[in-house]
Scaffold this motif. Structure first.
Motif, PDB file in Angstrom:
ATOM      1  N   ALA A  34       3.371   8.406   3.945  1.00 38.45           N
ATOM      2  CA  ALA A  34       2.711   7.207   3.410  1.00 38.45           C
ATOM      3  C   ALA A  34       3.469   6.631   2.216  1.00 38.45           C
ATOM      4  O   ALA A  34       3.464   5.412   2.005  1.00 38.45           O
ATOM      5  CB  ALA A  34       1.275   7.547   3.002  1.00 38.45           C
ATOM      6  N   ARG A 112       0.292   0.111  -5.430  1.00 41.90           N
ATOM      7  CA  ARG A 112       0.448   0.088  -3.977  1.00 41.90           C
ATOM      8  C   ARG A 112       0.606   1.498  -3.399  1.00 41.90           C
ATOM      9  O   ARG A 112       0.027   1.827  -2.358  1.00 41.90           O
ATOM     10  CB  ARG A 112       1.624  -0.808  -3.584  1.00 41.90           C
ATOM     11  CG  ARG A 112       1.344  -2.285  -3.895  1.00 41.90           C
ATOM     12  CD  ARG A 112       2.445  -3.240  -3.464  1.00 41.90           C
ATOM     13  NE  ARG A 112       3.716  -2.957  -4.107  1.00 41.90           N
ATOM     14  CZ  ARG A 112       4.859  -2.716  -3.458  1.00 41.90           C
ATOM     15  NH1 ARG A 112       4.907  -2.747  -2.145  1.00 41.90           N
ATOM     16  NH2 ARG A 112       5.971  -2.471  -4.110  1.00 41.90           N
ATOM     17  N   ALA A 113       1.371   2.347  -4.083  1.00 37.97           N
ATOM     18  CA  ALA A 113       1.570   3.722  -3.611  1.00 37.97           C
ATOM     19  C   ALA A 113       0.273   4.525  -3.688  1.00 37.97           C
ATOM     20  O   ALA A 113      -0.014   5.337  -2.796  1.00 37.97           O
ATOM     21  CB  ALA A 113       2.670   4.404  -4.431  1.00 37.97           C
ATOM     22  N   ARG A 115      -2.722   3.346  -3.301  1.00 35.96           N
ATOM     23  CA  ARG A 115      -3.552   2.928  -2.159  1.00 35.96           C
ATOM     24  C   ARG A 115      -3.093   3.631  -0.885  1.00 35.96           C
ATOM     25  O   ARG A 115      -3.910   4.096  -0.085  1.00 35.96           O
ATOM     26  CB  ARG A 115      -3.498   1.407  -1.988  1.00 35.96           C
ATOM     27  CG  ARG A 115      -4.381   0.674  -2.961  1.00 35.96           C
ATOM     28  CD  ARG A 115      -4.702  -0.747  -2.517  1.00 35.96           C
ATOM     29  NE  ARG A 115      -3.555  -1.513  -2.104  1.00 35.96           N
ATOM     30  CZ  ARG A 115      -2.998  -2.499  -2.798  1.00 35.96           C
ATOM     31  NH1 ARG A 115      -3.505  -2.859  -3.954  1.00 35.96           N
ATOM     32  NH2 ARG A 115      -1.966  -3.147  -2.330  1.00 35.96           N
ATOM     33  N   ALA A 116      -1.777   3.719  -0.691  1.00 35.25           N
ATOM     34  CA  ALA A 116      -1.241   4.401   0.496  1.00 35.25           C
ATOM     35  C   ALA A 116      -1.591   5.885   0.468  1.00 35.25           C
ATOM     36  O   ALA A 116      -1.969   6.467   1.495  1.00 35.25           O
ATOM     37  CB  ALA A 116       0.275   4.206   0.572  1.00 35.25           C
ATOM     38  N   ARG A 117      -1.480   6.523  -0.700  1.00 33.76           N
ATOM     39  CA  ARG A 117      -1.836   7.935  -0.832  1.00 33.76           C
ATOM     40  C   ARG A 117      -3.305   8.147  -0.515  1.00 33.76           C
ATOM     41  O   ARG A 117      -3.678   9.060   0.225  1.00 33.76           O
ATOM     42  CB  ARG A 117      -1.537   8.446  -2.244  1.00 33.76           C
ATOM     43  CG  ARG A 117      -1.925   9.923  -2.434  1.00 33.76           C
ATOM     44  CD  ARG A 117      -2.325  10.257  -3.863  1.00 33.76           C
ATOM     45  NE  ARG A 117      -3.221   9.333  -4.493  1.00 33.76           N
ATOM     46  CZ  ARG A 117      -4.558   9.362  -4.383  1.00 33.76           C
ATOM     47  NH1 ARG A 117      -5.154  10.247  -3.621  1.00 33.76           N
ATOM     48  NH2 ARG A 117      -5.300   8.482  -5.032  1.00 33.76           N
ATOM     49  N   ARG A 119      -5.259   6.331   1.368  1.00 31.09           N
ATOM     50  CA  ARG A 119      -5.467   6.167   2.810  1.00 31.09           C
ATOM     51  C   ARG A 119      -5.035   7.420   3.569  1.00 31.09           C
ATOM     52  O   ARG A 119      -5.716   7.863   4.493  1.00 31.09           O
ATOM     53  CB  ARG A 119      -4.721   4.942   3.335  1.00 31.09           C
ATOM     54  CG  ARG A 119      -5.385   3.619   3.006  1.00 31.09           C
ATOM     55  CD  ARG A 119      -4.763   2.451   3.771  1.00 31.09           C
ATOM     56  NE  ARG A 119      -3.334   2.301   3.561  1.00 31.09           N
ATOM     57  CZ  ARG A 119      -2.773   1.578   2.592  1.00 31.09           C
ATOM     58  NH1 ARG A 119      -3.533   0.922   1.731  1.00 31.09           N
ATOM     59  NH2 ARG A 119      -1.463   1.487   2.493  1.00 31.09           N
ATOM     60  N   ALA A 120      -3.897   7.999   3.179  1.00 33.11           N
ATOM     61  CA  ALA A 120      -3.407   9.212   3.844  1.00 33.11           C
ATOM     62  C   ALA A 120      -4.376  10.371   3.625  1.00 33.11           C
ATOM     63  O   ALA A 120      -4.662  11.131   4.559  1.00 33.11           O
ATOM     64  CB  ALA A 120      -2.008   9.570   3.338  1.00 33.11           C
TER      65      ALA A 120
END
Length: 148
Positions: A34, A112-113, A115-117, A119-120
């Motif tokens: 991610a 942004r990172a 948010r990706a973390r 989600r993962a």
């Protein structure tokens, strides 16, 4: 044997250490994937999170918070500075000391990172459902902190 999914031997599937190790390894792979589009890894993300929470920090304070030696922290901050995510500057409180702070680019990349973390992590915990996922996270927090 190739092409088959690795299954844990039944004899190990009741051992907490085995389960925690393999769950953490899978989560680490998922989070790494991610974060790949942002050019950072989980360790770098943790550094950015700490800087954002306690901005600004000296390199020595940052090393202490993250739990790495000063030499490692200097190299890490050098890389973050080279990529424009952080900047070193003189401390307003102590002109003899340099502090590390996020740049605008660093704050954006962190947002942004993160948010990706998240989600993962949510996808990783999805088989548990919300209640079980929250209970697991709370239980792990207690185990790590040593609180009863």
């Amino acid at each position: 044997m190739s092409g088959q999914q690795h299954q844990s031997p039944d004899v190990l599937s009741t051992r907490l250490g085995y389960l925690l190790k393999h769950a953490q390894a899978r989560l680490a792979r998922d989070v790494a994937e991610a974060l790949r589009p942002f050019g950072i890894d989980g360790h770098t993300l943790a550094v950015l999170v700490v800087i954002a929470a306690e901005d600004p920090l000296s390199q020595a304070e940052l090393a202490g918070r993250i739990g790495v030696d000063r030499t490692t922290m200097v190299a890490l901050v050098d890389r973050l500075e080279d990529t424009g995510l952080v900047e070193r500057r003189r401390s307003a409180e102590d002109r003899r000391k340099n502090v590390v702070a996020l740049t605008a680019t660093g704050r954006d990349r962190l947002r942004r990172a993160e948010r990706a973390r998240a989600r993962a992590e949510k996808a990783f915990l999805a088989p548990l459902g919300d209640g079980e996922a929250e209970a697991l996270t709370a239980a792990l927090r207690r185990l790590v902190s040593g609180e009863r």
